[in-house]
Scaffold this motif. Sequence first.
Motif, PDB file in Angstrom:
ATOM      1  N   ILE A 287     -13.523 -10.396  -1.195  1.00 20.77           N
ATOM      2  CA  ILE A 287     -11.908 -11.195  -1.852  1.00 20.77           C
ATOM      3  C   ILE A 287     -10.401 -11.105  -1.497  1.00 20.77           C
ATOM      4  O   ILE A 287      -9.893 -11.490  -0.970  1.00 20.77           O
TER       5      ILE A 287
ATOM      6  N   TYR B  10      -3.476 -24.530   1.001  1.00 21.37           N
ATOM      7  CA  TYR B  10      -3.989 -25.700  -0.085  1.00 21.37           C
ATOM      8  C   TYR B  10      -4.638 -26.469   1.310  1.00 21.37           C
ATOM      9  O   TYR B  10      -6.096 -27.362   0.714  1.00 21.37           O
TER      10      TYR B  10
ATOM     11  N   ASP C 107      -8.207 -12.350   1.015  1.00 21.14           N
ATOM     12  CA  ASP C 107      -6.344 -12.640   0.325  1.00 21.14           C
ATOM     13  C   ASP C 107      -5.707 -11.967   0.859  1.00 21.14           C
ATOM     14  O   ASP C 107      -4.426 -12.271   1.003  1.00 21.14           O
TER      15      ASP C 107
ATOM     16  N   GLY D  32      -5.448 -25.420   4.486  1.00 20.31           N
ATOM     17  CA  GLY D  32      -6.704 -25.039   5.299  1.00 20.31           C
ATOM     18  C   GLY D  32      -6.280 -23.326   6.328  1.00 20.31           C
ATOM     19  O   GLY D  32      -4.601 -24.430   6.417  1.00 20.31           O
TER      20      GLY D  32
ATOM     21  N   ILE E  65     -13.353 -16.395   6.215  1.00 20.19           N
ATOM     22  CA  ILE E  65     -12.372 -16.896   5.348  1.00 20.19           C
ATOM     23  C   ILE E  65     -13.305 -17.547   4.586  1.00 20.19           C
ATOM     24  O   ILE E  65     -12.951 -17.834   3.001  1.00 20.19           O
ATOM     25  N   LYS E  66     -14.432 -18.516   4.895  1.00 23.85           N
ATOM     26  CA  LYS E  66     -15.276 -19.716   4.410  1.00 23.85           C
ATOM     27  C   LYS E  66     -16.345 -18.546   3.394  1.00 23.85           C
ATOM     28  O   LYS E  66     -16.800 -19.187   2.576  1.00 23.85           O
ATOM     29  N   GLN E  67     -16.360 -17.357   3.425  1.00 24.25           N
ATOM     30  CA  GLN E  67     -17.276 -16.949   3.157  1.00 24.25           C
ATOM     31  C   GLN E  67     -17.014 -16.383   1.506  1.00 24.25           C
ATOM     32  O   GLN E  67     -17.022 -16.392   0.938  1.00 24.25           O
ATOM     33  N   ARG E  68     -15.032 -15.489   1.707  1.00 25.39           N
ATOM     34  CA  ARG E  68     -14.904 -15.302   0.746  1.00 25.39           C
ATOM     35  C   ARG E  68     -14.546 -17.069  -0.187  1.00 25.39           C
ATOM     36  O   ARG E  68     -14.674 -16.249  -1.475  1.00 25.39           O
ATOM     37  N   ASN E  69     -14.798 -17.919   0.795  1.00 29.50           N
ATOM     38  CA  ASN E  69     -14.469 -18.991  -0.620  1.00 29.50           C
ATOM     39  C   ASN E  69     -15.651 -19.079  -1.702  1.00 29.50           C
ATOM     40  O   ASN E  69     -15.554 -19.584  -2.322  1.00 29.50           O
ATOM     41  N   LEU E  70     -16.673 -18.740  -0.617  1.00 31.52           N
ATOM     42  CA  LEU E  70     -18.148 -19.152  -1.352  1.00 31.52           C
ATOM     43  C   LEU E  70     -17.880 -18.525  -2.284  1.00 31.52           C
ATOM     44  O   LEU E  70     -18.555 -18.377  -3.474  1.00 31.52           O
TER      45      LEU E  70
ATOM     46  N   VAL F 152     -15.985 -16.691  -4.187  1.00 27.32           N
ATOM     47  CA  VAL F 152     -14.648 -17.548  -4.970  1.00 27.32           C
ATOM     48  C   VAL F 152     -15.943 -18.506  -5.798  1.00 27.32           C
ATOM     49  O   VAL F 152     -15.698 -18.804  -7.261  1.00 27.32           O
ATOM     50  N   HIS F 153     -15.848 -19.422  -5.711  1.00 28.82           N
ATOM     51  CA  HIS F 153     -16.231 -20.909  -6.021  1.00 28.82           C
ATOM     52  C   HIS F 153     -17.606 -20.971  -6.132  1.00 28.82           C
ATOM     53  O   HIS F 153     -18.141 -22.004  -7.360  1.00 28.82           O
TER      54      HIS F 153
END
Length: 251
Positions: A91, A150, A95, A152, A182-187, A189-190
Amino acid sequence: MEQNKAKLEIDLNKSTRAFINFTVEIDQFEMLLSYMRIGNSFISENISEAKERLIKLYDNSSEETDFLKIDPERFLTMNYYESHLSRMMYIRAIDNFITYFKDVLAEIVIKKPQILKSKDQERLDFILEHDTMENLLKSISEKKITELFYSGFTDIQKYFYDRLGIKMFEDEIRTAEINLLIKQRNLAVHNRGKISKEFITEFPNEDFIEGLFLSFKFDYVSKINDVLYNIINNLDAKLSIKFNLDQVSYQ
């Protein structure tokens, strides 16, 4: 993704401040990994003493920590923490990658403030908060890139192409790879890395299984850092030349 061996030939004595800040993060990751490996080695060589010390730390704790006394050695190996720590490091790596664009845009704005030209208006009190035009431009650029975050990463790419005339990635394959990272990072995190149906739909060619969790390893994060490094290095060189960005010493 293959590691670009040209990384070893790059001279980092001078660069943009944005690139140096980006590189320092990567260096700290590699040193932290070395630190943990050295520590893991010392613990392995002194496992009896390490177990005694670990148990002693919880001597006065509640019964909830009694499980430590059953198999303390389990908690004294780096492998036990790899999944958790490498996820956090992953992550941080992504970032760090995205933050570079915010930092370098602020440097570009100082050289070419007209790239911020738009129909947007700023409040007078916001403008008067800044004692110099340079600080005002930095704040405006930070606001703009934050808005882009925000929206994307696709919007950040579009902004750099439309306003700066810079294509971030050399081809669609690399663009798709970065989108996945990036989508892996979002997954992570959230959703604690739990793979969703929507995620699989977006990346049908990958071996993801719904309901399982993304698996991160130290070596994987290190490899990703190498990939991101080479992308930023090449991009930073283009931006430095095109906008005559200030070069500072790498220390």
